[in-house]
Design a protein around this motif. Sequence first.
Motif, PDB file in Angstrom:
ATOM      1  N   LEU A 172       6.849   8.077  -8.361  1.00  0.00           N
ATOM      2  CA  LEU A 172       6.084   7.906  -7.116  1.00  0.00           C
ATOM      3  C   LEU A 172       5.922   9.237  -6.394  1.00  0.00           C
ATOM      4  CD1 LEU A 172       7.639   4.577  -5.762  1.00  0.00           C
ATOM      5  CD2 LEU A 172       5.289   4.896  -6.586  1.00  0.00           C
ATOM      6  N   ASP A 173       6.916  10.109  -6.500  1.00  0.00           N
ATOM      7  CA  ASP A 173       6.857  11.401  -5.818  1.00  0.00           C
ATOM      8  C   ASP A 173       5.827  12.342  -6.433  1.00  0.00           C
ATOM      9  OD1 ASP A 173       8.838  10.630  -4.061  1.00  0.00           O
ATOM     10  OD2 ASP A 173      10.468  11.569  -5.192  1.00  0.00           O
ATOM     11  N   VAL A 174       5.576  12.222  -7.746  1.00  0.00           N
ATOM     12  CA  VAL A 174       4.689  13.187  -8.411  1.00  0.00           C
ATOM     13  C   VAL A 174       3.288  12.651  -8.658  1.00  0.00           C
ATOM     14  CG1 VAL A 174       6.639  14.338  -9.517  1.00  0.00           C
ATOM     15  CG2 VAL A 174       5.425  12.530 -10.753  1.00  0.00           C
ATOM     16  N   LEU A 175       3.096  11.341  -8.557  1.00  0.00           N
ATOM     17  CA  LEU A 175       1.787  10.769  -8.857  1.00  0.00           C
ATOM     18  C   LEU A 175       0.829  10.940  -7.688  1.00  0.00           C
ATOM     19  CD1 LEU A 175       2.920   7.445 -10.568  1.00  0.00           C
ATOM     20  CD2 LEU A 175       1.567   9.260 -11.666  1.00  0.00           C
ATOM     21  N   ASP A 176      -0.434  11.153  -8.018  1.00  0.00           N
ATOM     22  CA  ASP A 176      -1.510  11.173  -7.018  1.00  0.00           C
ATOM     23  C   ASP A 176      -2.152   9.791  -7.043  1.00  0.00           C
ATOM     24  OD1 ASP A 176      -3.479  11.802  -5.243  1.00  0.00           O
ATOM     25  OD2 ASP A 176      -4.668  13.013  -6.650  1.00  0.00           O
ATOM     26  N   LEU A 177      -1.686   8.908  -6.166  1.00  0.00           N
ATOM     27  CA  LEU A 177      -2.075   7.505  -6.229  1.00  0.00           C
ATOM     28  C   LEU A 177      -3.203   7.180  -5.266  1.00  0.00           C
ATOM     29  CD1 LEU A 177       1.490   5.910  -6.416  1.00  0.00           C
ATOM     30  CD2 LEU A 177      -0.189   6.074  -8.263  1.00  0.00           C
ATOM     31  N   PRO A 178      -4.099   6.283  -5.655  1.00  0.00           N
ATOM     32  CA  PRO A 178      -5.155   5.845  -4.743  1.00  0.00           C
ATOM     33  C   PRO A 178      -4.589   4.917  -3.683  1.00  0.00           C
ATOM     34  CG  PRO A 178      -5.245   4.553  -6.757  1.00  0.00           C
ATOM     35  CD  PRO A 178      -4.178   5.605  -6.962  1.00  0.00           C
ATOM     36  N   ALA A 179      -5.410   4.586  -2.715  1.00  0.00           N
ATOM     37  CA  ALA A 179      -4.948   3.704  -1.644  1.00  0.00           C
ATOM     38  C   ALA A 179      -4.761   2.281  -2.141  1.00  0.00           C
ATOM     39  CB  ALA A 179      -5.946   3.732  -0.489  1.00  0.00           C
ATOM     40  N   ASP A 180      -5.598   1.877  -3.099  1.00  0.00           N
ATOM     41  CA  ASP A 180      -5.540   0.509  -3.597  1.00  0.00           C
ATOM     42  C   ASP A 180      -4.622   0.405  -4.814  1.00  0.00           C
ATOM     43  OD1 ASP A 180      -7.366  -0.363  -1.684  1.00  0.00           O
ATOM     44  OD2 ASP A 180      -9.090   0.075  -2.973  1.00  0.00           O
ATOM     45  N   GLY A 181      -3.962  -0.724  -4.923  1.00  0.00           N
ATOM     46  CA  GLY A 181      -3.190  -1.016  -6.121  1.00  0.00           C
ATOM     47  C   GLY A 181      -1.729  -0.628  -6.056  1.00  0.00           C
ATOM     48  N   VAL A 182      -1.262  -0.136  -4.917  1.00  0.00           N
ATOM     49  CA  VAL A 182       0.149   0.218  -4.763  1.00  0.00           C
ATOM     50  C   VAL A 182       0.840  -0.925  -4.021  1.00  0.00           C
ATOM     51  CG1 VAL A 182       1.808   1.868  -3.832  1.00  0.00           C
ATOM     52  CG2 VAL A 182      -0.419   2.672  -4.671  1.00  0.00           C
ATOM     53  N   ARG A 183       1.664  -1.681  -4.714  1.00  0.00           N
ATOM     54  CA  ARG A 183       2.357  -2.813  -4.096  1.00  0.00           C
ATOM     55  C   ARG A 183       3.472  -2.284  -3.194  1.00  0.00           C
ATOM     56  NH1 ARG A 183       1.306  -7.399  -7.599  1.00  0.00           N
ATOM     57  NH2 ARG A 183      -0.983  -7.363  -7.779  1.00  0.00           N
ATOM     58  N   THR A 184       3.580  -2.881  -2.008  1.00  0.00           N
ATOM     59  CA  THR A 184       4.578  -2.425  -1.034  1.00  0.00           C
ATOM     60  C   THR A 184       5.412  -3.597  -0.531  1.00  0.00           C
ATOM     61  OG1 THR A 184       3.043  -2.700   0.822  1.00  0.00           O
ATOM     62  CG2 THR A 184       3.087  -0.538  -0.261  1.00  0.00           C
ATOM     63  N   GLU A 185       6.547  -3.244   0.041  1.00  0.00           N
ATOM     64  CA  GLU A 185       7.414  -4.214   0.703  1.00  0.00           C
ATOM     65  C   GLU A 185       7.984  -3.544   1.936  1.00  0.00           C
ATOM     66  OE1 GLU A 185      11.528  -6.651  -0.231  1.00  0.00           O
ATOM     67  OE2 GLU A 185      10.086  -6.325  -1.874  1.00  0.00           O
ATOM     68  N   ASP A 186       7.723  -4.137   3.093  1.00  0.00           N
ATOM     69  CA  ASP A 186       8.130  -3.544   4.369  1.00  0.00           C
ATOM     70  C   ASP A 186       7.572  -2.130   4.520  1.00  0.00           C
ATOM     71  OD1 ASP A 186       9.611  -5.834   5.004  1.00  0.00           O
ATOM     72  OD2 ASP A 186      11.399  -5.067   3.986  1.00  0.00           O
ATOM     73  N   GLY A 187       6.359  -1.937   3.995  1.00  0.00           N
ATOM     74  CA  GLY A 187       5.667  -0.665   4.146  1.00  0.00           C
ATOM     75  C   GLY A 187       6.007   0.388   3.117  1.00  0.00           C
ATOM     76  N   ALA A 188       6.962   0.113   2.253  1.00  0.00           N
ATOM     77  CA  ALA A 188       7.378   1.099   1.251  1.00  0.00           C
ATOM     78  C   ALA A 188       6.918   0.654  -0.131  1.00  0.00           C
ATOM     79  CB  ALA A 188       8.883   1.268   1.272  1.00  0.00           C
ATOM     80  N   PRO A 189       6.485   1.586  -0.977  1.00  0.00           N
ATOM     81  CA  PRO A 189       6.053   1.210  -2.330  1.00  0.00           C
ATOM     82  C   PRO A 189       7.222   0.658  -3.148  1.00  0.00           C
ATOM     83  CG  PRO A 189       6.123   3.601  -2.106  1.00  0.00           C
ATOM     84  CD  PRO A 189       6.326   3.030  -0.735  1.00  0.00           C
ATOM     85  N   THR A 190       6.931  -0.410  -3.873  1.00  0.00           N
ATOM     86  CA  THR A 190       7.976  -1.050  -4.682  1.00  0.00           C
ATOM     87  C   THR A 190       8.119  -0.417  -6.057  1.00  0.00           C
ATOM     88  OG1 THR A 190       6.411  -2.639  -5.639  1.00  0.00           O
ATOM     89  CG2 THR A 190       7.509  -3.263  -3.559  1.00  0.00           C
ATOM     90  N   GLY A 191       7.127   0.382  -6.438  1.00  0.00           N
ATOM     91  CA  GLY A 191       7.100   0.913  -7.792  1.00  0.00           C
ATOM     92  C   GLY A 191       6.193   0.125  -8.713  1.00  0.00           C
ATOM     93  N   VAL A 192       5.610  -0.961  -8.210  1.00  0.00           N
ATOM     94  CA  VAL A 192       4.666  -1.765  -8.991  1.00  0.00           C
ATOM     95  C   VAL A 192       3.250  -1.301  -8.659  1.00  0.00           C
ATOM     96  CG1 VAL A 192       3.748  -4.066  -9.438  1.00  0.00           C
ATOM     97  CG2 VAL A 192       6.213  -3.739  -9.084  1.00  0.00           C
TER      98      VAL A 192
END
Length: 498
Positions: A146-166
Amino acid sequence: MVDRVFTNCEVRPLSGDDPASAVAVTDGTVTAVGGPDELLTAGAETVDCRGGVLLPGFVDAHTHLDIVGRRAVEADLARADDPDDCIGRLLAADDGEGWVLGFGYDESDWDGELLQAATLDRVSTDRPVAAAREDIHTVSVNHAALDVLDLPADGVRTEDGAPTGVLVEEAAEAVFDAIAPDYTQTREYLLAAQEVALSKGITAVHDMVRQSHAPQVYRELDNEDALSLRVRLNYWADHLDAIRELGLVTNHGSDRVRTGAIKAYIDGSLGAGTARLRTPYADSDSVGEWRTDPDALRELVSAVDDAGLQFAAHAIGDAAIDALLSAVESVDAAGERHRVEHAEVLTGDLVERLAASPLVVSAQPNFHRWAAPGGLYDERLGERRGLTNRFRDLVDAGAQLAFGSDCMPLSPLYGIQQAVTAPEPSQRLTVDEALRAYTSGAASAGFDEDRMGAVTPGSVADFAVLSASPWEVPNGEISDIAITMTVSAGDIVFDSGD
């Protein structure tokens, strides 16, 4: 002059002709089917099939061979018992450098949750780890990734505002971009995948490729006479402009490597909850996602059709299938053999519309593994579970049916077993029908019905030899039948005795 005669076998031509006991081959082509006494000639080599059942080589109409190769080279997470099993396999495959990669997990195998970052941190906390779900629409990563990926806004699953890794869909694609293999790795993966395919009796594949070295690797292997498979390349839609500029057309190529279709996603997957449905999922308020919305789809279908190219559309949910049918109905597509890939959720009049359309239904019978009560389809779709993968209804309505594996797993006999043991009568085929979908049906989806898919004079000498007859073993044991020999253009390319 006959080069080889394959004997000591039960030949099932799957052409409507009667069974035989020998096949004569000259220059890689079947010249006669009959008995050994009538086919053997002076100077011909005799190949002993050891009492097996000789069928046309299987044609897998939907593959991702690079993923098969990655499973063979990296961590294979298919059929993992639980997250701990996944962790153990990832650790065992770790070479100590770069990304730690695994492919093919399915959380429904352990009735649990998708792998999350906290779980994958057990593999490494300082190196990125990625585990791709079997459908490749979902990728789980650790916190270092998660720290090294350049992720888009869509498709990042979160829980309590934090990415879950899914990560799903576009976010999952960002992972595949980050771990994209170079030419040398791609060659290693595809050669490994070829060995797997040949061991399963597969002699031809329709491979889905995108921003990959795979087309170059396939063509160079062909030039080196190192390609035993016949490969049909289905390019992603973002290659369309380049393909038109190069002047490539569907069916252009060599005896081994040909241009196939232009492929696009219309929706996502049921596993990720992103397949586009007409009504919400049973386990959420969502109706899924459009990967290509209906307006853009109509424009794309028109552009591909105008270019004289075949179109292959990933459409799983009923809303996505409906959108594809409407788009295809807007063009004159009678001779192009456009395809719907998967076509899983068939509610309402979709079966009848598919049968009346020129679309080939390129489906995956192995997906029936999720169709039983309490399975993934039940969880996601509820009562609509019985309206998935309606192969019996499609065949009875006159639809064009081709089978492929989507590499989940890469095993025609597993898919055939699933097709003949499906939970609902509307889904269930006979052994003969399932075999034809994996041979002549898939060949026709690639304009190859005159070249492969049956053991008849004039067809390529591509065979799969089985240790037992799928017509004679119990339906629930078809996947246990061994492939004892695979033949491509008359040459033995896999022999279980070696």
